[in-house]
Scaffold this motif. Structure first.
Motif, PDB file in Angstrom:
ATOM      1  N   ALA A 134      39.916  -9.962  12.594  1.00  0.00           N
ATOM      2  CA  ALA A 134      38.601 -10.589  12.717  1.00  0.00           C
ATOM      3  C   ALA A 134      38.123 -10.588  14.165  1.00  0.00           C
ATOM      4  CB  ALA A 134      38.656 -12.016  12.172  1.00  0.00           C
ATOM      5  N   GLN A 135      39.023 -10.869  15.091  1.00  0.00           N
ATOM      6  CA  GLN A 135      38.653 -10.863  16.506  1.00  0.00           C
ATOM      7  C   GLN A 135      38.265  -9.468  16.978  1.00  0.00           C
ATOM      8  OE1 GLN A 135      42.272 -12.627  17.992  1.00  0.00           O
ATOM      9  NE2 GLN A 135      41.450 -14.712  17.945  1.00  0.00           N
ATOM     10  N   LEU A 143      28.889  -4.279  20.777  1.00  0.00           N
ATOM     11  CA  LEU A 143      28.451  -3.173  21.624  1.00  0.00           C
ATOM     12  C   LEU A 143      28.022  -1.993  20.761  1.00  0.00           C
ATOM     13  CD1 LEU A 143      31.035  -3.037  24.563  1.00  0.00           C
ATOM     14  CD2 LEU A 143      28.605  -3.559  24.726  1.00  0.00           C
ATOM     15  N   PRO A 144      26.791  -1.521  20.903  1.00  0.00           N
ATOM     16  CA  PRO A 144      26.352  -0.382  20.099  1.00  0.00           C
ATOM     17  C   PRO A 144      27.186   0.858  20.377  1.00  0.00           C
ATOM     18  CG  PRO A 144      24.807  -0.822  21.887  1.00  0.00           C
ATOM     19  CD  PRO A 144      25.768  -1.968  21.851  1.00  0.00           C
ATOM     20  N   SER A 145      27.535   1.572  19.310  1.00  0.00           N
ATOM     21  CA  SER A 145      28.234   2.851  19.377  1.00  0.00           C
ATOM     22  C   SER A 145      29.691   2.733  19.819  1.00  0.00           C
ATOM     23  CB  SER A 145      27.512   3.839  20.309  1.00  0.00           C
ATOM     24  OG  SER A 145      27.979   5.145  20.119  1.00  0.00           O
ATOM     25  N   SER A 146      30.199   1.517  20.032  1.00  0.00           N
ATOM     26  CA  SER A 146      31.586   1.394  20.494  1.00  0.00           C
ATOM     27  C   SER A 146      32.559   1.661  19.365  1.00  0.00           C
ATOM     28  CB  SER A 146      31.837   0.013  21.097  1.00  0.00           C
ATOM     29  OG  SER A 146      31.654  -0.993  20.132  1.00  0.00           O
ATOM     30  N   GLN A 147      33.646   2.368  19.691  1.00  0.00           N
ATOM     31  CA  GLN A 147      34.737   2.621  18.765  1.00  0.00           C
ATOM     32  C   GLN A 147      35.871   1.620  18.966  1.00  0.00           C
ATOM     33  OE1 GLN A 147      34.594   5.603  16.546  1.00  0.00           O
ATOM     34  NE2 GLN A 147      32.519   5.116  17.185  1.00  0.00           N
ATOM     35  N   ASP A 148      35.990   1.118  20.169  1.00  0.00           N
ATOM     36  CA  ASP A 148      37.046   0.165  20.491  1.00  0.00           C
ATOM     37  C   ASP A 148      36.591  -0.639  21.702  1.00  0.00           C
ATOM     38  OD1 ASP A 148      39.388  -1.212  20.456  1.00  0.00           O
ATOM     39  OD2 ASP A 148      40.705   0.529  20.576  1.00  0.00           O
ATOM     40  N   VAL A 149      36.948  -1.912  21.738  1.00  0.00           N
ATOM     41  CA  VAL A 149      36.578  -2.793  22.844  1.00  0.00           C
ATOM     42  C   VAL A 149      37.733  -3.757  23.092  1.00  0.00           C
ATOM     43  CG1 VAL A 149      34.949  -4.502  23.728  1.00  0.00           C
ATOM     44  CG2 VAL A 149      34.136  -2.702  22.196  1.00  0.00           C
ATOM     45  N   ASP A 150      38.041  -3.995  24.359  1.00  0.00           N
ATOM     46  CA  ASP A 150      39.036  -5.012  24.680  1.00  0.00           C
ATOM     47  C   ASP A 150      38.743  -5.546  26.076  1.00  0.00           C
ATOM     48  OD1 ASP A 150      41.270  -6.672  24.402  1.00  0.00           O
ATOM     49  OD2 ASP A 150      42.409  -5.079  23.419  1.00  0.00           O
ATOM     50  N   THR A 151      39.283  -6.708  26.369  1.00  0.00           N
ATOM     51  CA  THR A 151      39.065  -7.320  27.675  1.00  0.00           C
ATOM     52  C   THR A 151      40.393  -7.505  28.392  1.00  0.00           C
ATOM     53  OG1 THR A 151      39.145  -9.547  26.724  1.00  0.00           O
ATOM     54  CG2 THR A 151      36.975  -8.514  26.950  1.00  0.00           C
ATOM     55  N   PHE A 152      40.321  -7.533  29.722  1.00  0.00           N
ATOM     56  CA  PHE A 152      41.497  -7.688  30.568  1.00  0.00           C
ATOM     57  C   PHE A 152      41.193  -8.700  31.663  1.00  0.00           C
ATOM     58  CE2 PHE A 152      41.765  -3.621  28.519  1.00  0.00           C
ATOM     59  CZ  PHE A 152      43.113  -3.439  28.263  1.00  0.00           C
ATOM     60  N   GLY A 154      41.601 -11.872  31.902  1.00  0.00           N
ATOM     61  CA  GLY A 154      40.896 -13.066  31.456  1.00  0.00           C
ATOM     62  C   GLY A 154      39.431 -12.864  31.163  1.00  0.00           C
ATOM     63  N   GLY A 155      39.035 -11.637  30.815  1.00  0.00           N
ATOM     64  CA  GLY A 155      37.644 -11.351  30.488  1.00  0.00           C
ATOM     65  C   GLY A 155      36.840 -10.753  31.622  1.00  0.00           C
ATOM     66  N   LEU A 156      37.434 -10.688  32.822  1.00  0.00           N
ATOM     67  CA  LEU A 156      36.710 -10.134  33.977  1.00  0.00           C
ATOM     68  C   LEU A 156      36.453  -8.636  33.814  1.00  0.00           C
ATOM     69  CD1 LEU A 156      35.623 -10.801  36.858  1.00  0.00           C
ATOM     70  CD2 LEU A 156      37.869 -10.113  37.727  1.00  0.00           C
ATOM     71  N   VAL A 157      37.402  -7.941  33.175  1.00  0.00           N
ATOM     72  CA  VAL A 157      37.308  -6.489  32.999  1.00  0.00           C
ATOM     73  C   VAL A 157      37.189  -6.176  31.512  1.00  0.00           C
ATOM     74  CG1 VAL A 157      38.508  -4.280  33.303  1.00  0.00           C
ATOM     75  CG2 VAL A 157      38.663  -6.057  35.080  1.00  0.00           C
ATOM     76  N   ARG A 158      36.293  -5.238  31.206  1.00  0.00           N
ATOM     77  CA  ARG A 158      36.131  -4.805  29.822  1.00  0.00           C
ATOM     78  C   ARG A 158      36.423  -3.313  29.720  1.00  0.00           C
ATOM     79  NH1 ARG A 158      30.679  -6.026  26.363  1.00  0.00           N
ATOM     80  NH2 ARG A 158      31.520  -8.137  26.494  1.00  0.00           N
ATOM     81  N   MET A 159      37.156  -2.959  28.672  1.00  0.00           N
ATOM     82  CA  MET A 159      37.391  -1.555  28.336  1.00  0.00           C
ATOM     83  C   MET A 159      36.669  -1.259  27.038  1.00  0.00           C
ATOM     84  SD  MET A 159      39.056   0.524  25.994  1.00  0.00           S
ATOM     85  CE  MET A 159      40.209  -0.624  25.253  1.00  0.00           C
ATOM     86  N   ALA A 160      35.996  -0.122  26.963  1.00  0.00           N
ATOM     87  CA  ALA A 160      35.319   0.243  25.723  1.00  0.00           C
ATOM     88  C   ALA A 160      35.361   1.746  25.525  1.00  0.00           C
ATOM     89  CB  ALA A 160      33.871  -0.244  25.726  1.00  0.00           C
ATOM     90  N   GLU A 161      35.416   2.136  24.262  1.00  0.00           N
ATOM     91  CA  GLU A 161      35.361   3.551  23.893  1.00  0.00           C
ATOM     92  C   GLU A 161      34.093   3.764  23.071  1.00  0.00           C
ATOM     93  OE1 GLU A 161      37.824   6.906  21.267  1.00  0.00           O
ATOM     94  OE2 GLU A 161      38.616   4.869  21.510  1.00  0.00           O
ATOM     95  N   MET A 375      45.820  -0.149  22.770  1.00  0.00           N
ATOM     96  CA  MET A 375      46.065   1.223  22.331  1.00  0.00           C
ATOM     97  C   MET A 375      44.749   1.886  21.921  1.00  0.00           C
ATOM     98  SD  MET A 375      49.451   0.669  19.974  1.00  0.00           S
ATOM     99  CE  MET A 375      50.879  -0.213  20.599  1.00  0.00           C
ATOM    100  N   LEU A 376      44.634   3.178  22.200  1.00  0.00           N
ATOM    101  CA  LEU A 376      43.434   3.939  21.868  1.00  0.00           C
ATOM    102  C   LEU A 376      43.782   5.148  21.014  1.00  0.00           C
ATOM    103  CD1 LEU A 376      41.724   3.965  25.390  1.00  0.00           C
ATOM    104  CD2 LEU A 376      41.029   2.602  23.413  1.00  0.00           C
ATOM    105  N   GLU A 377      42.837   5.514  20.147  1.00  0.00           N
ATOM    106  CA  GLU A 377      42.980   6.735  19.355  1.00  0.00           C
ATOM    107  C   GLU A 377      44.326   6.781  18.638  1.00  0.00           C
ATOM    108  OE1 GLU A 377      40.765   9.506  19.027  1.00  0.00           O
ATOM    109  OE2 GLU A 377      39.221   8.200  19.908  1.00  0.00           O
ATOM    110  N   HIS A 378      44.640   5.664  17.980  1.00  0.00           N
ATOM    111  CA  HIS A 378      45.883   5.567  17.208  1.00  0.00           C
ATOM    112  C   HIS A 378      47.103   5.885  18.079  1.00  0.00           C
ATOM    113  CE1 HIS A 378      43.027   5.214  14.021  1.00  0.00           C
ATOM    114  NE2 HIS A 378      42.656   6.456  14.115  1.00  0.00           N
ATOM    115  N   ASP A 379      47.110   5.247  19.266  1.00  0.00           N
ATOM    116  CA  ASP A 379      48.229   5.288  20.206  1.00  0.00           C
ATOM    117  C   ASP A 379      48.399   6.639  20.900  1.00  0.00           C
ATOM    118  OD1 ASP A 379      50.126   4.005  21.665  1.00  0.00           O
ATOM    119  OD2 ASP A 379      51.743   4.287  20.228  1.00  0.00           O
ATOM    120  N   ARG A 380      47.307   7.397  21.025  1.00  0.00           N
ATOM    121  CA  ARG A 380      47.367   8.605  21.854  1.00  0.00           C
ATOM    122  C   ARG A 380      47.290   8.254  23.330  1.00  0.00           C
ATOM    123  NH1 ARG A 380      42.775  12.454  19.836  1.00  0.00           N
ATOM    124  NH2 ARG A 380      43.513  13.686  21.582  1.00  0.00           N
ATOM    125  N   ALA A 381      46.741   7.082  23.635  1.00  0.00           N
ATOM    126  CA  ALA A 381      46.626   6.627  25.023  1.00  0.00           C
ATOM    127  C   ALA A 381      46.627   5.106  25.014  1.00  0.00           C
ATOM    128  CB  ALA A 381      45.349   7.160  25.659  1.00  0.00           C
TER     129      ALA A 381
END
Length: 452
Positions: A134-135, A143-152, A154-161, A375-381
């Motif tokens: 759910a989270q 985020l529009p068009s995002s495939q994956d999103v996570d924060t690092f 404490g939320g200061l940094v965001r990663m998105a695909e 993990m991204l792309e089913h653990d490819r990276a």
């Protein structure tokens, strides 16, 4: 998590389903892994497919745990499909070992009981599959068009695909040309089965999935450029199915100030969730009824989330929503093998609860070396966060020099220094105490973790 004075960490995994297999596959190169399962055929297959010791037996029995040499284990992970069995495994382990124990559960009520009892049941950490899913749904939906999103950090940094649509204005531009953001790093490009490190001269093509790391504002700005007509927030949210994941997703949206709509066919379940979700409009209907969907203006939704009990149903609902004109669909899938199929036929994002659980558990195996793992792309990276120690090979080095200590296919995406975001550039000096967020090809992950 306790370690054996620099020796290989010993991990016992009970349950060789999708979660157990994913964890074992992630750890078998760098850990001493024992995996236990009741199914003899599964045990035999694992013996040949992974570098692990696979044992047939019931992990809730002390005899089986002793056969797995749990007394010497550093970490015991109970991830069968039974919540109760997983709790029993952890409790039994504590009678003969001081290993760190992790239990995977599906019911949030069990998680809440454990949290309110200061680590009861012999469980040191509990992972709730439905809540994690759910989270993830909530993060991705924003985020529009995002495939994956996570924060690092404490939320200061965001990663998105993001997947780049053919109509996107950044198609056929180079990374250098597209990089016009205050605090953003282009990390990598996934193109079909290839992974490309996002150097300045790399060209962005339609269909590419590009990974970016930076501040929340810069990532949101990039999202708007990828899909300039989309709004930054999913204001109109429709959830189909009051499964436990659907219910938890609705509650997650409520907790962040949204007023989602939820469609549920079963009368009793619809009444139950309507009473539990005061800010959610619960509609009792069959979500595969196209006339109902049109009548309720589901086509106006920013995102439709299919959370029914059944992959085929979720695919059907997602395709119906697309046909009505919904821009973004998210589907929950139980069979990980369907993920690529769903996205190929038009579902924007397919989320597998077991994969989310495996990712959450894997980060515990890196305790003391990394702060967070995505993990991204089913653990490819993977994208990892770590704190730079005074004796780290990176301490006191510029980004240019620091990368010479790391393997290829590694990108330093962001740095947090005393709570402030530092955008890494070639001359940026890495200091002890910095929190660094790094994109890493899974093939060199172990080498990177040892180096940092």
């Amino acid at each position: 998590m306790r370690r054996n004075g620099g020796t290989t960490v010993r991990v016992v995994i009970v349950g060789a389903g999708e979660v157990g297999r994913a964890i074992a596959a992630n750890l078998d190169d760098s850990h001493d892994v024992v995996i236990v399962d009741r199914d003899g055929d599964v045990v035999e297959e694992l013996t040949y497919s992974l570098d692990v010791l696979a044992l047939e037996g019931d992990g809730t029995e002390l005899e089986t745990l002793r056969e797995a040499d749990v007394e010497r284990a550093d970490l015991v992970i109970a991830c069968t499909d039974s919540d109760e069995s997983n709790v029993v495994v952890c409790g039994a382990t504590k009678t003969v070992s001081d290993a760190f124990t992790i239990a995977r559960v599906r019911r949030r009520t069990l998680l809440e009981t454990w949290e309110g009892s200061q680590g009861a049941f012999g469980v040191d950490f509990m992972v709730c599959t439905d809540l994690l899913t759910a989270q993830t749904i909530f993060r991705i939906s924003g985020l529009p068009s995002s495939q994956d999103v996570d924060t690092f950090v404490g939320g200061l940094v965001r990663m998105a695909e993001f997947e780049i649509d053919a109509d996107s204005p950044i198609v056929d531009t180079t990374v250098e040309e597209a990089d016009c953001y205050d605090s953003l790093t282009f990390a990598a490009i996934f193109r079909d089965d290839d992974m490309i490190v996002a150097r300045g001269d790399a060209v962005l093509r339609a269909g590419d999935r590009v990974v970016v790391i930076g501040s929340a504002d810069s990532v949101s700005d990039f999202a708007q450029d990828v899909v300039p007509v989309a709004s930054d927030d999913a204001d109109e949210v429709v959830i189909v199915g009051a499964s436990e994941i659907g219910f938890q997703a609705a509650r997650e949206f409520e907790d962040h100030g949204y007023r989602p709509r939820l469609i549920e066919r079963d009368h009793d379940r619809a009444r139950e969730v309507a009473e539990a979700l005061p800010d959610t409009l619960v509609m009792e209907s069959d979500a595969t009824d196209a006339d109902f969907l049109a009548r309720e203006h589901v086509d106006e939704a920013d995102v439709v989330i299919a959370a029914l009990d059944g992959d085929e149903k979720n695919l059907l609902v997602s395709l119906l929503a697309k046909r009505l004109g919904v821009d973004r669909t998210v589907a929950v899938i139980e069979n990980l093998e369907y993920a690529e199929l769903f996205e190929t036929v038009g579902v924007d994002v397919a989320i597998n609860p077991r994969e989310e659980t495996a990712e959450e558990i894997v980060r515990f195996t890196r305790a003391g070396r990394t702060e967070k793992v995505a993990m991204l792309e089913h653990d490819r990276a993977e994208v990892i966060e770590f704190e730079v120690a005074p004796d780290s090979v990176l301490a006191g080095e510029t980004i240019v020099d620091a990368t010479t200590h790391l393997p290829d296919r590694v990108v330093i995406g962001a740095i947090s220094r005393a709570g402030e975001l530092v955008t890494p550039r070639g001359g940026t000096v890495i200091e002890p105490g910095d929190h660094v967020v790094v994109f890493v090809d899974a093939a060199v992950l172990d080498e990177v973790v040892e180096a940092i």
